[in-house]
Design a protein around this motif. Sequence first.
Motif, mmCIF file in Angstrom:
data_model
loop_
_atom_site.group_PDB
_atom_site.id
_atom_site.type_symbol
_atom_site.label_atom_id
_atom_site.label_comp_id
_atom_site.label_asym_id
_atom_site.label_seq_id
_atom_site.Cartn_x
_atom_site.Cartn_y
_atom_site.Cartn_z
ATOM 1 N N ASP B 139 0.835 -1.203 0.000
ATOM 2 C CA ASP B 139 0.000 0.000 0.000
ATOM 3 C C ASP B 139 0.874 1.258 0.000
ATOM 4 O O ASP B 139 0.591 2.218 -0.716
ATOM 5 N N ALA B 140 1.928 1.217 0.796
ATOM 6 C CA ALA B 140 2.857 2.368 0.819
ATOM 7 C C ALA B 140 3.502 2.548 -0.559
ATOM 8 O O ALA B 140 3.629 3.674 -1.051
ATOM 9 N N ILE B 141 3.870 1.442 -1.186
ATOM 10 C CA ILE B 141 4.483 1.515 -2.523
ATOM 11 C C ILE B 141 3.511 2.145 -3.521
ATOM 12 O O ILE B 141 3.872 3.022 -4.305
ATOM 13 N N LYS B 142 2.247 1.693 -3.462
ATOM 14 C CA LYS B 142 1.243 2.231 -4.398
ATOM 15 C C LYS B 142 1.020 3.732 -4.177
ATOM 16 O O LYS B 142 0.850 4.489 -5.141
ATOM 17 N N GLN B 143 1.032 4.134 -2.933
ATOM 18 C CA GLN B 143 0.851 5.554 -2.630
ATOM 19 C C GLN B 143 2.000 6.374 -3.220
ATOM 20 O O GLN B 143 1.773 7.387 -3.897
ATOM 21 N N ALA B 144 3.225 5.921 -3.000
ATOM 22 C CA ALA B 144 4.396 6.635 -3.536
ATOM 23 C C ALA B 144 4.388 6.615 -5.061
ATOM 24 O O ALA B 144 4.689 7.625 -5.711
ATOM 25 N N ALA B 145 4.007 5.470 -5.645
ATOM 26 C CA ALA B 145 3.999 5.326 -7.101
ATOM 27 C C ALA B 145 3.078 6.356 -7.742
ATOM 28 O O ALA B 145 3.406 6.952 -8.783
ATOM 29 N N GLN B 172 3.397 8.050 -17.636
ATOM 30 C CA GLN B 172 1.943 8.001 -17.818
ATOM 31 C C GLN B 172 1.262 6.996 -16.881
ATOM 32 O O GLN B 172 0.119 7.182 -16.484
ATOM 33 N N GLU B 173 1.988 5.938 -16.582
ATOM 34 C CA GLU B 173 1.416 4.921 -15.694
ATOM 35 C C GLU B 173 2.507 4.333 -14.820
ATOM 36 O O GLU B 173 3.606 4.047 -15.305
ATOM 37 N N VAL B 174 2.194 4.143 -13.558
ATOM 38 C CA VAL B 174 3.053 3.344 -12.684
ATOM 39 C C VAL B 174 2.108 2.408 -11.952
ATOM 40 O O VAL B 174 1.295 2.835 -11.129
ATOM 41 N N LEU B 205 11.008 0.264 -3.627
ATOM 42 C CA LEU B 205 11.262 -0.834 -2.683
ATOM 43 C C LEU B 205 11.667 -0.282 -1.312
ATOM 44 O O LEU B 205 11.293 -0.847 -0.278
ATOM 45 N N GLU B 206 12.395 0.825 -1.300
ATOM 46 C CA GLU B 206 12.767 1.432 -0.011
ATOM 47 C C GLU B 206 11.545 2.016 0.690
ATOM 48 O O GLU B 206 11.481 2.052 1.915
ATOM 49 N N VAL B 207 10.568 2.459 -0.085
ATOM 50 C CA VAL B 207 9.288 2.890 0.512
ATOM 51 C C VAL B 207 8.588 1.662 1.098
ATOM 52 O O VAL B 207 8.112 1.684 2.230
ATOM 53 N N GLY B 208 8.572 0.584 0.347
ATOM 54 C CA GLY B 208 7.895 -0.637 0.794
ATOM 55 C C GLY B 208 8.497 -1.233 2.052
ATOM 56 O O GLY B 208 7.796 -1.809 2.883
ATOM 57 N N SER B 209 9.815 -1.100 2.188
ATOM 58 C CA SER B 209 10.476 -1.689 3.352
ATOM 59 C C SER B 209 10.374 -0.800 4.577
ATOM 60 O O SER B 209 10.731 -1.205 5.674
ATOM 61 N N GLY B 210 9.886 0.450 4.386
ATOM 62 C CA GLY B 210 9.744 1.371 5.511
ATOM 63 C C GLY B 210 10.935 2.310 5.677
ATOM 64 O O GLY B 210 10.935 3.178 6.548
#
Lengths: 245, 245
Positions: B139-145, B172-174, B205-210
């Motif tokens: 979810d964090a990854i999607k938010q940052a993306a 255009q898309e992530v 990935l660094e967002v995903g890992s916290g």
Amino acid sequence: MQRFKCNITYDGTHFAGYQVQPGKRTVQGELERALKKLHKGDDIKVTASGRTDAGVHARGQVIHFDSPLNIPIEKWEIALNSLLPDEVAIVGAETVPDDFHVRFDAKGKEYRYFVHRSSRRDPFKRHYAYQYPYPLNTDAIKQAAADLIGTHDFTSFCSAKTEVEDKVRELQEVEVQEKEDMLIFRFRGTGFLYNMVRILAGTLLEVGSGERDPDSMPSVLKEKNRSAAGKTAPPQGLYLWKVFY
Amino acid sequence: MQRFKCNITYDGTHFAGYQVQPGKRTVQGELERALKKLHKGDDIKVTASGRTDAGVHARGQVIHFDSPLNIPIEKWEIALNSLLPDEVAIVGAETVPDDFHVRFDAKGKEYRYFVHRSSRRDPFKRHYAYQYPYPLNTDAIKQAAADLIGTHDFTSFCSAKTEVEDKVRELQEVEVQEKEDMLIFRFRGTGFLYNMVRILAGTLLEVGSGERDPDSMPSVLKEKNRSAAGKTAPPQGLYLWKVFY
């Protein structure tokens, strides 16, 4: 001394097969090299559930070995993986009684054979499936496969060089699955002869292509002659999937 | 002379990248070697939509070249594939006008980055995905993306060695997809800078890992400094998926 049983998986592409051969890179050779390092130079003999040929893969090969080392069981996987090449991985280790034998105690095995049905080659599948560019009648294959299930003398379906005398084996399941552009054969049996799965797959493909009659399997079995069956399918489609205990 | 456009796919594992380099095995080198053979020794220059680095794969790279040969268009694929190594395949050829240019006429590209989420290594994925053993908050990854989508100056997300001056690009898309034990990033944009996809993937990935805040992307973009973004993710997870015209 403690006996250990490990599940291992390997990409067989760049190995000359499972079994140690002088001057060649083999899976057993890599396992024994890693164990020797872990045992500070002492040779540790590894026994497998069976061999696999050059280019053949394993998802669920099983090995055993004896070690005097006092490493907690949960650390064995990490310790060995750190010493093994990327193509081989330990995926689970457990202690077993001293009289457990990975080959003699095996109750059966499952092999899978992957056929990539495409007239276009796929660089990502080249080492992992047999590319088959011609049309296949999967109903004919399924019909023939059903006649292979059961206890039979599989002389027709093993290498003519097979030295074992008793060629009667029980095939418990022969399943044919279609998944996207893949045709997957699943063979489960109590034991397999040399090249047996590859000859079964090669013969079933000849049924699928129309070169062989779908109801010819009983007569091929009856002939007890390697030349009665089809070609040996190539190694890259074959996976030792699971060993049952 | 006729201009030809071909879609190609390659397993980048054993190549020193797409572009010709003296003394190294490259995809372009193999394509030009095959074309030279087909043209009885005449050099044929191949132009691609863009380069890919060593170890990076392509599902849908596109090339063009000019040839005087009078081969029917449907035979080009077969002729070239028979001269190319198994790791490269032509998957479609067509004739195009003489002024068509595979790089300048590209309207956009799609890259995918595959992350194998597992603490256990898988020999069959070692060259085809980046194994990531730690937990990831998708979810964090999607938010940052979502904050990366749009037209931005991507100076922070390209190699510090990038020589092109204008670093404004449109993403255009992530998209972030979870599929079994794989996390797949899909990036579609009008253009990409050097190492951009691998730095985007590494940062997400660094967002995903916290290690990074999910809402930190706007400030990373604003810094216009490579050191503001995360590590460059390794090449084996990256695929040039499609080029749009």
